[in-house]
Design a protein around this motif. Sequence first.
Motif, PDB file in Angstrom:
ATOM      1  N   ALA A 302       0.727  -1.174  -0.085  1.00 43.63           N
ATOM      2  CA  ALA A 302      -0.018   0.197  -0.013  1.00 43.63           C
ATOM      3  C   ALA A 302       0.960   1.213   0.031  1.00 43.63           C
ATOM      4  O   ALA A 302       0.472   2.230  -0.737  1.00 43.63           O
ATOM      5  N   VAL A 303       2.023   1.102   0.726  1.00 42.15           N
ATOM      6  CA  VAL A 303       2.901   2.492   0.700  1.00 42.15           C
ATOM      7  C   VAL A 303       3.456   2.605  -0.615  1.00 42.15           C
ATOM      8  O   VAL A 303       3.570   3.796  -1.106  1.00 42.15           O
ATOM      9  N   ARG A 304       3.836   1.435  -1.110  1.00 41.56           N
ATOM     10  CA  ARG A 304       4.471   1.440  -2.528  1.00 41.56           C
ATOM     11  C   ARG A 304       3.529   2.264  -3.644  1.00 41.56           C
ATOM     12  O   ARG A 304       3.729   2.847  -4.307  1.00 41.56           O
ATOM     13  N   GLU A 305       2.091   1.869  -3.524  1.00 41.13           N
ATOM     14  CA  GLU A 305       1.393   2.337  -4.160  1.00 41.13           C
ATOM     15  C   GLU A 305       0.820   3.921  -4.122  1.00 41.13           C
ATOM     16  O   GLU A 305       0.714   4.487  -5.181  1.00 41.13           O
ATOM     17  N   LYS A 306       0.998   4.227  -3.019  1.00 45.93           N
ATOM     18  CA  LYS A 306       0.488   5.594  -2.553  1.00 45.93           C
ATOM     19  C   LYS A 306       1.816   6.781  -2.749  1.00 45.93           C
ATOM     20  O   LYS A 306       1.673   7.843  -3.235  1.00 45.93           O
ATOM     21  N   SER A 307       3.038   6.021  -2.414  1.00 50.14           N
ATOM     22  CA  SER A 307       4.072   7.029  -2.614  1.00 50.14           C
ATOM     23  C   SER A 307       5.470   6.361  -2.843  1.00 50.14           C
ATOM     24  O   SER A 307       6.001   5.678  -1.993  1.00 50.14           O
ATOM     25  N   ARG A 308       5.969   6.491  -3.992  1.00 50.32           N
ATOM     26  CA  ARG A 308       7.166   5.626  -4.381  1.00 50.32           C
ATOM     27  C   ARG A 308       8.397   6.416  -3.538  1.00 50.32           C
ATOM     28  O   ARG A 308       9.350   5.583  -3.032  1.00 50.32           O
ATOM     29  N   PHE A 309       8.383   7.492  -3.182  1.00 55.34           N
ATOM     30  CA  PHE A 309       9.462   8.235  -2.450  1.00 55.34           C
ATOM     31  C   PHE A 309       9.265   7.724  -1.142  1.00 55.34           C
ATOM     32  O   PHE A 309      10.304   7.395  -0.560  1.00 55.34           O
ATOM     33  N   VAL A 310       8.186   7.718  -0.476  1.00 54.97           N
ATOM     34  CA  VAL A 310       8.241   7.121   1.121  1.00 54.97           C
ATOM     35  C   VAL A 310       8.519   5.694   0.890  1.00 54.97           C
ATOM     36  O   VAL A 310       9.260   5.254   2.001  1.00 54.97           O
ATOM     37  N   TYR A 311       8.174   4.798  -0.083  1.00 52.66           N
ATOM     38  CA  TYR A 311       8.636   3.461   0.082  1.00 52.66           C
ATOM     39  C   TYR A 311       9.973   3.433  -0.108  1.00 52.66           C
ATOM     40  O   TYR A 311      10.630   2.468   0.723  1.00 52.66           O
ATOM     41  N   GLU A 312      10.941   4.313  -1.107  1.00 51.79           N
ATOM     42  CA  GLU A 312      12.091   4.018  -1.179  1.00 51.79           C
ATOM     43  C   GLU A 312      12.996   4.474  -0.043  1.00 51.79           C
ATOM     44  O   GLU A 312      14.098   4.093   0.706  1.00 51.79           O
ATOM     45  N   ARG A 313      12.377   5.868   0.592  1.00 50.85           N
ATOM     46  CA  ARG A 313      13.134   6.312   1.711  1.00 50.85           C
ATOM     47  C   ARG A 313      12.994   5.361   2.915  1.00 50.85           C
ATOM     48  O   ARG A 313      13.882   5.302   3.658  1.00 50.85           O
ATOM     49  N   SER A 314      12.003   4.916   3.220  1.00 54.49           N
ATOM     50  CA  SER A 314      11.921   3.989   4.417  1.00 54.49           C
ATOM     51  C   SER A 314      12.637   2.592   4.200  1.00 54.49           C
ATOM     52  O   SER A 314      13.251   2.417   5.091  1.00 54.49           O
ATOM     53  N   GLY A 315      13.058   2.300   2.982  1.00 49.61           N
ATOM     54  CA  GLY A 315      14.003   1.247   2.798  1.00 49.61           C
ATOM     55  C   GLY A 315      15.138   1.763   3.028  1.00 49.61           C
ATOM     56  O   GLY A 315      16.121   0.711   3.473  1.00 49.61           O
ATOM     57  N   GLU A 316      15.655   2.969   2.960  1.00 55.87           N
ATOM     58  CA  GLU A 316      17.026   3.353   3.208  1.00 55.87           C
ATOM     59  C   GLU A 316      17.342   3.317   4.782  1.00 55.87           C
ATOM     60  O   GLU A 316      18.340   3.306   5.011  1.00 55.87           O
ATOM     61  N   TYR A 317      16.162   3.296   5.545  1.00 59.17           N
ATOM     62  CA  TYR A 317      16.377   3.439   6.839  1.00 59.17           C
ATOM     63  C   TYR A 317      16.715   1.746   7.611  1.00 59.17           C
ATOM     64  O   TYR A 317      16.974   1.752   8.635  1.00 59.17           O
ATOM     65  N   SER A 318      16.283   0.947   6.533  1.00 59.16           N
ATOM     66  CA  SER A 318      16.434  -0.435   7.138  1.00 59.16           C
ATOM     67  C   SER A 318      16.832  -1.501   6.190  1.00 59.16           C
ATOM     68  O   SER A 318      16.079  -1.649   5.164  1.00 59.16           O
ATOM     69  N   GLY A 319      17.980  -2.019   6.261  1.00 59.39           N
ATOM     70  CA  GLY A 319      18.429  -3.079   5.536  1.00 59.39           C
ATOM     71  C   GLY A 319      17.558  -4.388   5.359  1.00 59.39           C
ATOM     72  O   GLY A 319      17.490  -5.219   4.412  1.00 59.39           O
ATOM     73  N   MET A 320      17.052  -4.601   6.617  1.00 57.18           N
ATOM     74  CA  MET A 320      16.040  -5.894   6.653  1.00 57.18           C
ATOM     75  C   MET A 320      14.848  -5.552   5.953  1.00 57.18           C
ATOM     76  O   MET A 320      14.523  -6.600   5.307  1.00 57.18           O
ATOM     77  N   LEU A 321      14.414  -4.484   5.819  1.00 62.10           N
ATOM     78  CA  LEU A 321      13.266  -4.222   4.856  1.00 62.10           C
ATOM     79  C   LEU A 321      13.449  -4.194   3.494  1.00 62.10           C
ATOM     80  O   LEU A 321      12.854  -4.814   2.675  1.00 62.10           O
ATOM     81  N   ARG A 322      14.682  -3.874   3.062  1.00 58.71           N
ATOM     82  CA  ARG A 322      15.102  -3.917   1.850  1.00 58.71           C
ATOM     83  C   ARG A 322      15.463  -5.298   1.442  1.00 58.71           C
ATOM     84  O   ARG A 322      14.915  -5.938   0.430  1.00 58.71           O
ATOM     85  N   LEU A 323      15.823  -6.423   2.337  1.00 57.38           N
ATOM     86  CA  LEU A 323      16.121  -7.660   2.004  1.00 57.38           C
ATOM     87  C   LEU A 323      14.497  -8.561   2.061  1.00 57.38           C
ATOM     88  O   LEU A 323      14.634  -9.409   0.822  1.00 57.38           O
ATOM     89  N   LEU A 324      13.691  -8.138   2.766  1.00 59.34           N
ATOM     90  CA  LEU A 324      12.184  -8.671   2.739  1.00 59.34           C
ATOM     91  C   LEU A 324      11.878  -8.282   1.461  1.00 59.34           C
ATOM     92  O   LEU A 324      10.940  -9.302   0.645  1.00 59.34           O
ATOM     93  N   ARG A 325      12.071  -7.068   0.977  1.00 58.78           N
ATOM     94  CA  ARG A 325      11.302  -6.599  -0.310  1.00 58.78           C
ATOM     95  C   ARG A 325      11.872  -7.590  -1.397  1.00 58.78           C
ATOM     96  O   ARG A 325      11.283  -7.867  -2.449  1.00 58.78           O
ATOM     97  N   LYS A 326      13.177  -7.846  -1.548  1.00 59.93           N
ATOM     98  CA  LYS A 326      13.820  -8.513  -2.411  1.00 59.93           C
ATOM     99  C   LYS A 326      13.590  -9.773  -2.792  1.00 59.93           C
ATOM    100  O   LYS A 326      13.474 -10.414  -3.828  1.00 59.93           O
TER     101      LYS A 326
END
Length: 350
Positions: A302-326
Amino acid sequence: MERKKSRKDRTVEKILTITVPAYNVEKFLEKTLDSFLAEDVLGELEVLVVDDGSKDQTAQIGKRYEERYPDSFRVVSKENGGHGSTINRGIQEARGKYFKVVDGDDWVDTDGLRELIRRLRTCDADYVFTNYHEVNDGTGALRAVTFPGIRTEEVLPFSALAGETRISMHALVLKTSILKENRIRLDEHCFYVDVEYILYPVPYLKTAVYFDIFVYMYRLAQATQSVSMAGYRKHIQNHIDVILHVLDYINEYKKQPDCDEMKVEYMSHRIAEMTHNQVDIFTSFPLSDRSIRRRFKEFDAAVREKSRFVYERSGEYSGMLRLLRKTGFRFYVPIVKLSRARNGALKTEE
Protein backbone atom coordinates in the motif's frame (compact mmCIF):
# COMPACT_ATOMS: atom_id res chain seq x y z
CA MET A 1 -21.91 59.07 21.37
CA GLU A 2 -19.40 56.29 22.07
CA ARG A 3 -21.05 52.97 22.78
CA LYS A 4 -20.48 51.65 26.30
CA LYS A 5 -18.32 48.56 26.10
CA SER A 6 -19.84 45.27 27.16
CA ARG A 7 -18.07 42.88 29.48
CA LYS A 8 -17.10 40.85 26.41
CA ASP A 9 -15.58 43.94 24.78
CA ARG A 10 -13.50 44.66 27.88
CA THR A 11 -12.08 41.13 28.03
CA VAL A 12 -8.39 41.05 27.20
CA GLU A 13 -7.81 39.48 23.80
CA LYS A 14 -6.59 35.94 24.18
CA ILE A 15 -3.10 35.52 22.79
CA LEU A 16 -2.93 31.77 23.25
CA THR A 17 -5.46 28.95 23.49
CA ILE A 18 -4.19 25.79 25.14
CA THR A 19 -6.34 22.74 24.50
CA VAL A 20 -5.93 20.01 27.12
CA PRO A 21 -7.11 16.61 25.81
CA ALA A 22 -8.33 14.95 29.00
CA TYR A 23 -9.48 11.36 29.38
CA ASN A 24 -9.37 9.81 32.86
CA VAL A 25 -6.42 11.95 33.93
CA GLU A 26 -7.52 12.80 37.47
CA LYS A 27 -4.12 11.61 38.73
CA PHE A 28 -2.28 14.24 36.68
CA LEU A 29 -4.68 17.07 35.83
CA GLU A 30 -4.09 19.37 38.81
CA LYS A 31 -0.37 19.45 38.06
CA THR A 32 -1.18 20.22 34.43
CA LEU A 33 -3.59 23.05 35.19
CA ASP A 34 -1.50 24.52 38.00
CA SER A 35 1.35 24.92 35.54
CA PHE A 36 -0.72 27.43 33.53
CA LEU A 37 -1.18 29.80 36.48
CA ALA A 38 1.22 32.51 35.40
CA GLU A 39 -0.75 35.30 37.04
CA ASP A 40 0.72 38.24 35.10
CA VAL A 41 -0.26 36.73 31.71
CA LEU A 42 -3.22 34.57 32.73
CA GLY A 43 -5.71 37.04 31.29
CA GLU A 44 -4.20 36.54 27.85
CA LEU A 45 -4.51 32.75 28.08
CA GLU A 46 -7.47 30.52 27.28
CA VAL A 47 -7.32 26.96 28.63
CA LEU A 48 -9.85 24.50 27.19
CA VAL A 49 -10.05 21.30 29.22
CA VAL A 50 -11.68 18.96 26.71
CA ASP A 51 -13.09 16.11 28.76
CA ASP A 52 -13.35 13.14 26.40
CA GLY A 53 -16.08 11.23 28.22
CA SER A 54 -13.97 10.55 31.31
CA LYS A 55 -15.33 8.18 33.96
CA ASP A 56 -13.26 9.58 36.82
CA GLN A 57 -13.03 13.07 38.37
CA THR A 58 -11.38 14.72 35.36
CA ALA A 59 -14.30 17.02 34.55
CA GLN A 60 -14.87 17.95 38.20
CA ILE A 61 -11.22 18.94 38.64
CA GLY A 62 -11.42 21.08 35.52
CA LYS A 63 -14.60 22.73 36.80
CA ARG A 64 -12.82 23.85 39.97
CA TYR A 65 -10.35 25.82 37.85
CA GLU A 66 -13.16 27.17 35.68
CA GLU A 67 -14.91 28.48 38.81
CA ARG A 68 -11.73 30.09 40.17
CA TYR A 69 -10.54 31.53 36.85
CA PRO A 70 -13.67 31.93 34.69
CA ASP A 71 -11.99 34.27 32.20
CA SER A 72 -9.19 31.80 31.45
CA PHE A 73 -10.37 28.20 32.07
CA ARG A 74 -13.25 26.41 30.44
CA VAL A 75 -14.32 22.76 30.56
CA VAL A 76 -15.80 21.26 27.41
CA SER A 77 -17.33 17.82 28.05
CA LYS A 78 -18.10 15.52 25.15
CA GLU A 79 -18.64 11.88 24.32
CA ASN A 80 -15.51 9.81 23.99
CA GLY A 81 -13.97 10.22 20.56
CA GLY A 82 -10.25 9.85 21.07
CA HIS A 83 -7.32 12.25 21.10
CA GLY A 84 -8.02 13.62 17.65
CA SER A 85 -11.59 14.47 18.55
CA THR A 86 -10.47 16.55 21.55
CA ILE A 87 -8.13 18.58 19.35
CA ASN A 88 -10.85 19.01 16.73
CA ARG A 89 -13.17 20.35 19.42
CA GLY A 90 -10.42 22.59 20.79
CA ILE A 91 -9.88 24.11 17.34
CA GLN A 92 -13.62 24.68 17.04
CA GLU A 93 -13.87 26.41 20.44
CA ALA A 94 -10.57 28.34 20.39
CA ARG A 95 -10.59 32.14 20.67
CA GLY A 96 -6.87 32.78 20.99
CA LYS A 97 -4.67 34.07 18.19
CA TYR A 98 -2.39 31.04 18.67
CA PHE A 99 -3.16 27.42 19.50
CA LYS A 100 -1.23 24.81 21.46
CA VAL A 101 -2.00 21.29 22.70
CA VAL A 102 -0.87 20.12 26.15
CA ASP A 103 -2.00 16.62 27.02
CA GLY A 104 -3.77 16.13 30.33
CA ASP A 105 -0.94 14.03 31.78
CA ASP A 106 1.79 16.50 30.79
CA TRP A 107 2.42 20.07 31.92
CA VAL A 108 4.37 23.22 31.06
CA ASP A 109 7.21 25.14 32.64
CA THR A 110 5.29 28.13 34.01
CA ASP A 111 8.10 30.60 33.45
CA GLY A 112 8.53 29.29 29.92
CA LEU A 113 4.80 29.70 29.26
CA ARG A 114 4.93 33.24 30.60
CA GLU A 115 7.80 34.07 28.26
CA LEU A 116 6.06 32.42 25.32
CA ILE A 117 2.95 34.56 25.78
CA ARG A 118 5.05 37.71 26.05
CA ARG A 119 6.74 36.91 22.74
CA LEU A 120 3.49 35.94 21.03
CA ARG A 121 2.11 39.42 21.75
CA THR A 122 4.21 40.84 18.92
CA CYS A 123 4.46 37.72 16.78
CA ASP A 124 2.62 37.10 13.53
CA ALA A 125 4.34 33.95 12.25
CA ASP A 126 2.11 31.07 11.18
CA TYR A 127 4.24 28.43 12.88
CA VAL A 128 6.02 28.88 16.20
CA PHE A 129 8.13 26.29 17.96
CA THR A 130 10.05 26.10 21.21
CA ASN A 131 12.29 23.74 23.14
CA TYR A 132 10.79 21.16 25.49
CA HIS A 133 11.83 18.58 28.07
CA GLU A 134 11.15 14.88 28.06
CA VAL A 135 10.60 13.78 31.67
CA ASN A 136 11.19 10.20 32.78
CA ASP A 137 8.09 9.34 34.79
CA GLY A 138 10.01 6.95 37.02
CA THR A 139 13.20 8.86 37.78
CA GLY A 140 12.24 12.45 37.03
CA ALA A 141 15.30 12.78 34.79
CA LEU A 142 15.04 15.46 32.10
CA ARG A 143 16.20 15.32 28.50
CA ALA A 144 16.28 18.63 26.71
CA VAL A 145 15.01 18.74 23.12
CA THR A 146 16.31 21.77 21.24
CA PHE A 147 16.75 22.82 17.62
CA PRO A 148 20.40 23.73 17.05
CA GLY A 149 21.31 25.32 13.76
CA ILE A 150 18.05 27.24 13.39
CA ARG A 151 18.22 31.00 13.81
CA THR A 152 16.26 32.13 16.85
CA GLU A 153 13.82 35.00 17.24
CA GLU A 154 13.78 35.58 13.48
CA VAL A 155 10.72 35.08 11.31
CA LEU A 156 11.74 32.76 8.50
CA PRO A 157 9.98 31.37 5.45
CA PHE A 158 8.64 27.94 6.32
CA SER A 159 10.82 26.48 3.57
CA ALA A 160 13.87 27.27 5.74
CA LEU A 161 12.79 24.42 8.02
CA ALA A 162 12.75 21.86 5.22
CA GLY A 163 15.27 19.06 5.21
CA GLU A 164 16.03 17.20 8.41
CA THR A 165 14.30 19.51 10.90
CA ARG A 166 11.74 17.45 12.78
CA ILE A 167 9.27 19.48 14.81
CA SER A 168 7.19 17.49 17.29
CA MET A 169 3.75 18.37 18.59
CA HIS A 170 5.25 19.22 22.00
CA ALA A 171 7.29 22.03 20.46
CA LEU A 172 4.56 23.44 18.27
CA VAL A 173 2.34 26.52 18.46
CA LEU A 174 0.14 27.25 15.43
CA LYS A 175 -1.79 30.31 14.39
CA THR A 176 -5.42 29.42 15.13
CA SER A 177 -6.70 30.95 11.90
CA ILE A 178 -4.63 28.44 9.89
CA LEU A 179 -6.45 25.60 11.64
CA LYS A 180 -9.92 27.12 11.45
CA GLU A 181 -9.90 28.59 7.96
CA ASN A 182 -8.49 25.45 6.36
CA ARG A 183 -10.77 23.14 8.34
CA ILE A 184 -7.96 21.05 9.75
CA ARG A 185 -9.47 17.91 11.26
CA LEU A 186 -7.76 14.86 12.70
CA ASP A 187 -8.92 11.26 12.67
CA GLU A 188 -11.20 10.42 15.59
CA HIS A 189 -11.29 7.21 17.64
CA CYS A 190 -7.65 6.81 16.66
CA PHE A 191 -4.22 6.98 18.29
CA TYR A 192 -1.09 8.51 16.68
CA VAL A 193 -2.85 11.52 15.18
CA ASP A 194 -0.08 13.84 16.40
CA VAL A 195 1.56 13.53 13.00
CA GLU A 196 -1.67 14.64 11.32
CA TYR A 197 -1.73 17.72 13.54
CA ILE A 198 1.88 18.47 12.61
CA LEU A 199 1.55 17.89 8.87
CA TYR A 200 -1.99 18.81 7.81
CA PRO A 201 -1.36 22.57 8.24
CA VAL A 202 1.92 22.49 6.27
CA PRO A 203 0.43 23.36 2.84
CA TYR A 204 -0.95 26.60 4.30
CA LEU A 205 2.13 27.78 6.21
CA LYS A 206 4.21 30.72 5.02
CA THR A 207 6.31 31.82 7.98
CA ALA A 208 7.90 30.28 11.07
CA VAL A 209 9.85 31.38 14.12
CA TYR A 210 11.89 29.50 16.71
CA PHE A 211 11.92 30.76 20.31
CA ASP A 212 14.83 29.33 22.27
CA ILE A 213 12.84 28.80 25.45
CA PHE A 214 11.60 25.66 27.25
CA VAL A 215 7.83 25.32 27.57
CA TYR A 216 6.43 21.78 27.29
CA MET A 217 7.16 19.05 29.85
CA TYR A 218 6.51 15.68 28.17
CA ARG A 219 5.99 12.75 30.51
CA LEU A 220 7.66 9.55 29.28
CA ALA A 221 8.16 5.94 30.42
CA GLN A 222 4.62 5.11 31.41
CA ALA A 223 4.08 1.45 30.55
CA THR A 224 0.53 2.16 29.37
CA GLN A 225 1.48 4.90 26.91
CA SER A 226 0.38 4.40 23.33
CA VAL A 227 3.98 5.14 22.28
CA SER A 228 5.34 2.18 24.24
CA MET A 229 5.91 -0.95 22.15
CA ALA A 230 3.04 -2.62 24.00
CA GLY A 231 0.87 0.34 23.02
CA TYR A 232 1.99 0.23 19.41
CA ARG A 233 1.18 -3.47 19.20
CA LYS A 234 -2.24 -2.99 20.77
CA HIS A 235 -3.12 -0.12 18.43
CA ILE A 236 -1.25 -1.31 15.35
CA GLN A 237 -4.14 -0.66 12.95
CA ASN A 238 -4.41 2.97 14.12
CA HIS A 239 -0.72 3.49 13.31
CA ILE A 240 -1.19 1.96 9.86
CA ASP A 241 -4.32 4.03 9.18
CA VAL A 242 -2.64 7.32 10.06
CA ILE A 243 0.30 6.61 7.74
CA LEU A 244 -1.98 5.77 4.83
CA HIS A 245 -4.32 8.71 5.48
CA VAL A 246 -1.43 11.19 5.51
CA LEU A 247 -0.09 9.70 2.29
CA ASP A 248 -3.52 10.27 0.73
CA TYR A 249 -3.43 13.85 2.03
CA ILE A 250 -0.01 14.44 0.46
CA ASN A 251 -1.20 13.01 -2.85
CA GLU A 252 -4.22 15.34 -2.86
CA TYR A 253 -1.95 18.30 -2.11
CA LYS A 254 0.31 17.36 -5.03
CA LYS A 255 -2.67 17.87 -7.36
CA GLN A 256 -3.06 21.52 -6.33
CA PRO A 257 -1.80 24.14 -8.80
CA ASP A 258 0.11 25.96 -6.05
CA CYS A 259 1.71 22.79 -4.67
CA ASP A 260 5.15 23.43 -3.15
CA GLU A 261 7.45 20.47 -3.82
CA MET A 262 9.58 21.39 -0.83
CA LYS A 263 6.54 20.98 1.44
CA VAL A 264 5.72 17.65 -0.21
CA GLU A 265 9.23 16.46 0.53
CA TYR A 266 9.04 17.73 4.12
CA MET A 267 5.83 15.83 4.78
CA SER A 268 7.02 12.74 2.96
CA HIS A 269 10.23 12.53 4.99
CA ARG A 270 8.19 12.57 8.20
CA ILE A 271 5.92 9.77 7.00
CA ALA A 272 8.92 7.74 5.85
CA GLU A 273 10.16 7.87 9.45
CA MET A 274 6.76 6.76 10.69
CA THR A 275 6.77 3.95 8.13
CA HIS A 276 10.13 2.80 9.47
CA ASN A 277 8.60 2.75 12.96
CA GLN A 278 5.78 0.62 11.60
CA VAL A 279 8.35 -1.92 10.40
CA ASP A 280 9.70 -2.14 13.95
CA ILE A 281 6.17 -2.74 15.24
CA PHE A 282 5.51 -5.56 12.79
CA THR A 283 8.78 -7.31 13.59
CA SER A 284 8.26 -7.05 17.36
CA PHE A 285 5.52 -9.69 17.18
CA PRO A 286 6.29 -13.41 17.57
CA LEU A 287 7.63 -14.79 14.30
CA SER A 288 5.06 -17.58 14.44
CA ASP A 289 2.24 -15.06 13.87
CA ARG A 290 1.58 -15.50 10.15
CA SER A 291 -1.23 -12.93 10.17
CA ILE A 292 1.28 -10.20 11.08
CA ARG A 293 3.53 -11.26 8.22
CA ARG A 294 0.57 -10.99 5.85
CA ARG A 295 -0.43 -7.55 7.16
CA PHE A 296 3.18 -6.36 6.91
CA LYS A 297 3.36 -7.35 3.25
CA GLU A 298 -0.01 -5.73 2.48
CA PHE A 299 1.02 -2.53 4.25
CA ASP A 300 4.30 -2.37 2.34
CA ALA A 301 2.44 -2.78 -0.95
CA ALA A 302 0.00 0.00 0.00
CA VAL A 303 2.86 2.39 0.80
CA ARG A 304 4.50 1.61 -2.53
CA GLU A 305 1.25 2.32 -4.38
CA LYS A 306 0.64 5.63 -2.61
CA SER A 307 4.17 7.04 -2.55
CA ARG A 308 7.23 5.73 -4.33
CA PHE A 309 9.32 8.31 -2.47
CA VAL A 310 8.18 7.16 0.99
CA TYR A 311 8.53 3.52 -0.06
CA GLU A 312 12.13 4.00 -1.16
CA ARG A 313 13.04 6.32 1.69
CA SER A 314 11.76 3.88 4.32
CA GLY A 315 13.92 1.20 2.71
CA GLU A 316 16.98 3.42 3.18
CA TYR A 317 16.34 3.32 6.94
CA SER A 318 16.24 -0.49 7.12
CA GLY A 319 18.46 -3.10 5.52
CA MET A 320 16.08 -5.75 6.81
CA LEU A 321 13.17 -4.18 4.95
CA ARG A 322 15.17 -3.99 1.73
CA LEU A 323 16.01 -7.68 2.03
CA LEU A 324 12.39 -8.61 2.75
CA ARG A 325 11.33 -6.75 -0.37
CA LYS A 326 13.96 -8.39 -2.53
CA THR A 327 12.80 -11.83 -1.43
CA GLY A 328 9.09 -11.04 -1.62
CA PHE A 329 8.83 -11.67 2.13
CA ARG A 330 9.41 -15.39 1.47
CA PHE A 331 12.24 -15.73 4.01
CA TYR A 332 10.58 -13.62 6.65
CA VAL A 333 11.55 -15.66 9.72
CA PRO A 334 15.31 -16.01 9.06
CA ILE A 335 15.65 -12.41 7.86
CA VAL A 336 13.93 -10.97 10.95
CA LYS A 337 15.92 -13.30 13.23
CA LEU A 338 19.14 -12.11 11.62
CA SER A 339 18.13 -8.49 12.08
CA ARG A 340 17.28 -9.07 15.75
CA ALA A 341 20.59 -10.76 16.32
CA ARG A 342 22.51 -7.93 14.71
CA ASN A 343 20.68 -5.42 16.87
CA GLY A 344 21.33 -7.42 20.02
CA ALA A 345 17.65 -8.10 20.40
CA LEU A 346 17.34 -11.80 19.66
CA LYS A 347 14.48 -13.14 21.78
CA THR A 348 13.48 -16.63 22.74
CA GLU A 349 10.43 -17.59 20.73
CA GLU A 350 7.36 -18.63 22.64
